[in-house]
Design an enzyme around this catalytic site. Structure first.
Site, PDB file in Angstrom:
ATOM      1  N   TYR A 231      43.990  42.285  45.933  1.00 32.59           N
ATOM      2  CA  TYR A 231      44.625  42.349  44.617  1.00 32.59           C
ATOM      3  C   TYR A 231      46.097  42.636  44.875  1.00 32.59           C
ATOM      4  CZ  TYR A 231      44.990  43.755  39.658  1.00 32.59           C
ATOM      5  OH  TYR A 231      45.347  43.879  38.348  1.00 32.59           O
TER       6      TYR A 231
ATOM      7  N   LYS B 229      40.948  38.950  39.756  1.00 29.27           N
ATOM      8  CA  LYS B 229      40.491  39.760  38.622  1.00 29.27           C
ATOM      9  C   LYS B 229      38.983  39.676  38.477  1.00 29.27           C
ATOM     10  CE  LYS B 229      44.257  41.467  36.635  1.00 29.27           C
ATOM     11  NZ  LYS B 229      44.471  42.865  36.231  1.00 29.27           N
TER      12      LYS B 229
END
Length: 572
Positions: A102, A174
């Protein structure tokens, strides 16, 4: 309690087909009976490994890569091979590996997407193929129970701007976080990029760029394209959550406002950032023994994130302290590139969605003819809360911070900009300039600070991943018709209640990220309970059974037992 992974799964694939399918592949963890049933005895080495052993091997392989981007590509390759091993490895090294899959490393991977491209991931819907959108959508989702759709148009990716088709990388990241921290079955997620072109000239002139090499479509044509997609989601998966990610400032709030009454829609940049910041602020006011309504809040940076934070805190003030909307609005002072937002600024200097937070010009009569800057506002307002969403590195200078500290016993300072190099103030500096009195939360991880009393102050990371997977899971499990403001606030309140600072005021304002899975489960429980209370849920449950329902449904990274069934098995 039962989970979606410790059950028997009927699978129709055999041989190479099951070994190359990431959902069903176990690699060397296939049992002896499974190897015989699925025709794998000659396709795998003899010894059977446990998942723990596989994770140790994968972690050792990962650590042969020194650079974060190489670690990122290794993990992407692992996910393409074996979902359980991928998520099992991440869950065992959560704090270390979340920054790899991420922010910040995923931003580098997205920026280099065309150069690193090996295989497709998710669904690519390109503007020139508008007429084929439903056909392509149905082909990608055939036979699947989609519960989560994460979509981006890639205009505002992770602080690095317009990345064209490479934005699929943020949608997949995500989705992975939803699975890892929220417990959403990865087979029920769909990452999507809306390739409407790009205004990134380096991509337009890159012969290796894999997206549609045209300038970004805007206006009515853009709206028609987005609407076509949203209506497909509503038509074919009416109970799914539609997560809007990294849309530009001119579209993020507008699209959320357009569709949130039609479907369960969530925008993490607007609502997730706002919710986790609200939770941190609730924790801080708990330390100071004050209320949200007592605060004077300066927000430096009035873009998508800054406005989302402002609105979420405003709604929290209304919910917690019973203020009217206008009275709550008056607690805020917003600054953007033109300085303090006041009601006498020309329309070209103030976006319509920011205008309700404009300060009356007469308050600043002495500044007529020039911008009202951050130091001016701090001197005049004596804020108790200073929030940075500007990507203006060093904006919270020593002068600004010391001036703020004169008017606040425990200054609440949240420099939230990402990446780290763009932060408004480094925590160790804010700590020093306030003599260790600042209550802080940041948008990126920072090391602890030493306080004058010799104690170590842990810096809370205002990471959306502490809350958005739980918000989404709570809405999905109840088949909520919308993700309401009250549901989001309920999630923020639950997160705030888990703050270590409530037990020790010198501790972090938010839970440690290593506990993110447990924290998000608590958030999901609160959100689901609120959905039932307010009547927006599509299920008929008692509030008391929510926790058990969530425990029964969450996906965890464990290998299920497989039975070969060529007729009714999955994967056909």
């Amino acid at each position: 309690m039962a989970t979606t992974t410790n059950r028997v799964l009927r699978v129709a694939l055999r041989g190479e087909a099951i070994l190359t399918h990431p959902r069903f592949n176990k690699g060397t963890a296939f049992t002896a009976s499974e190897r015989r049933a699925f025709g794998l005895t000659g396709l795998l080495p003899y010894r059977i490994n446990t998942l723990d052993e596989q994770c140790r091997r994968a972690y050792d392989q990962l650590n042969t890569r020194a650079e974060p981007l190489r670690k990122n590509t290794f993990l992407q390759s692992l996910k393409d091979q074996n979902w359980v091993l991928y998520y099992g490895l991440l869950s065992r090294h959560l704090k270390e590996l979340i920054p790899i899959i991420y922010t910040p490393t995923q931003g580098d991977a997205i920026a280099n997407y065309s150069e690193l491209f090996r295989r497709s991931e998710g669904l690519y819907l390109s503007f020139p193929e508008f007429d084929k959108m439903e056909e392509d959508f149905l082909a990608a989702t055939k036979g699947r129970d989609i519960q989560l759709v994460v979509v981006t148009d890639s205009e505002a990716i992770l602080g690095i701007g317009d990345q064209g088709v490479g934005g699929i990388g943020i949608a997949t990241a995500k989705s992975a976080i939803y699975t890892l921290l929220g417990g959403i079955d990865p087979s029920k997620t769909l990452p999507v990029v809306l390739d409407v072109g790009t205004d990134n000239n380096s991509l337009l002139h890159d012969p290796l760029y894999v997206g549609w090499p045209k300038n970004r479509v805007r206006g009515k044509a853009y709206d028609r394209f987005v609407d076509r997609f949203v209506q497909l989601v509503r038509k074919h998966y009416p109970h799914s959550l539609l997560h809007l990610e990294d849309f530009g400032v001119s579209n993020a709030q507008r699209l959320l406002d357009t569709y949130r009454s039609q479907h369960t829609v969530f925008n993490d940049d607007v609502q997730g950032t706002g919710a986790v910041t609200l939770a941190a602020l609730m924790s801080a006011v708990g330390v100071t023994k004050s209320t949200l309504a007592d605060q004077r809040i300066v927000v430096y940076g009035a873009g998508t994130a800054g406005l989302g934070i402002t609105r979420q805190i405003r709604d929290g003030i209304i919910a917690a302290d019973g203020l009217l909307r206008q009275d709550a609005n008056e607690r805020f002072y917003l600054l953007d590139r033109h300085g303090l937002v006041t009601d006498n600024l020309p329309p070209s200097h103030v976006r319509p969605d920011v205008r309700e937070f404009s300060r009356p010009a007469h308050e600043w009569a002495g500044y007529t003819g020039k911008e009202v800057g951050l130091l001016d506002v701090v001197k005049a307002v004596r804020p108790t809360v200073l929030i940075g969403c500007s990507t203006h590195a060093g904006a919270f200078s020593e002068t600004v911070v010391r001036e703020m500290a004169k008017g606040a016993e425990r200054p609440i300072i949240f420099p939230l900009s990402n990446p780290t190099r763009l932060v408004e103030v480094r925590p160790e500096d804010a700590n020093a300039w306030t003599d260790g009195k600042a209550l802080m939360a940041t948008g990126s991880p920072f090391p602890p600070c030493k306080m004058p009393n010799g104690k170590t102050y842990e810096i809370a990371e205002c990471n959306n991943a502490l809350i958005y997977p739980g918000l989404g899971f709570g809405a999905m499990i109840t088949q909520a018709r919308k993700l309401s403001d009250k549901m989001i606030i309920a999630g923020a309140q639950r997160l705030a209640s888990l703050s270590p600072a409530l037990k020790d005021p010198d501790n972090a304002l938010l839970p440690d990220f290593a506990d993110a899975r447990t924290v998000n489960t608590e958030v999901a429980v609160a959100v689901a309970q609120q959905a039932l209370i307010e009547g927006s849920a599509g299920v008929d449950w008692d509030v008391e059974e929510v926790r058990d329902r969530i425990a029964e449904t969450q996906w965890i990274a464990e290998y299920p037992d497989f039975l070969y069934d060529p007729v009714k098995g999955e994967g056909q």
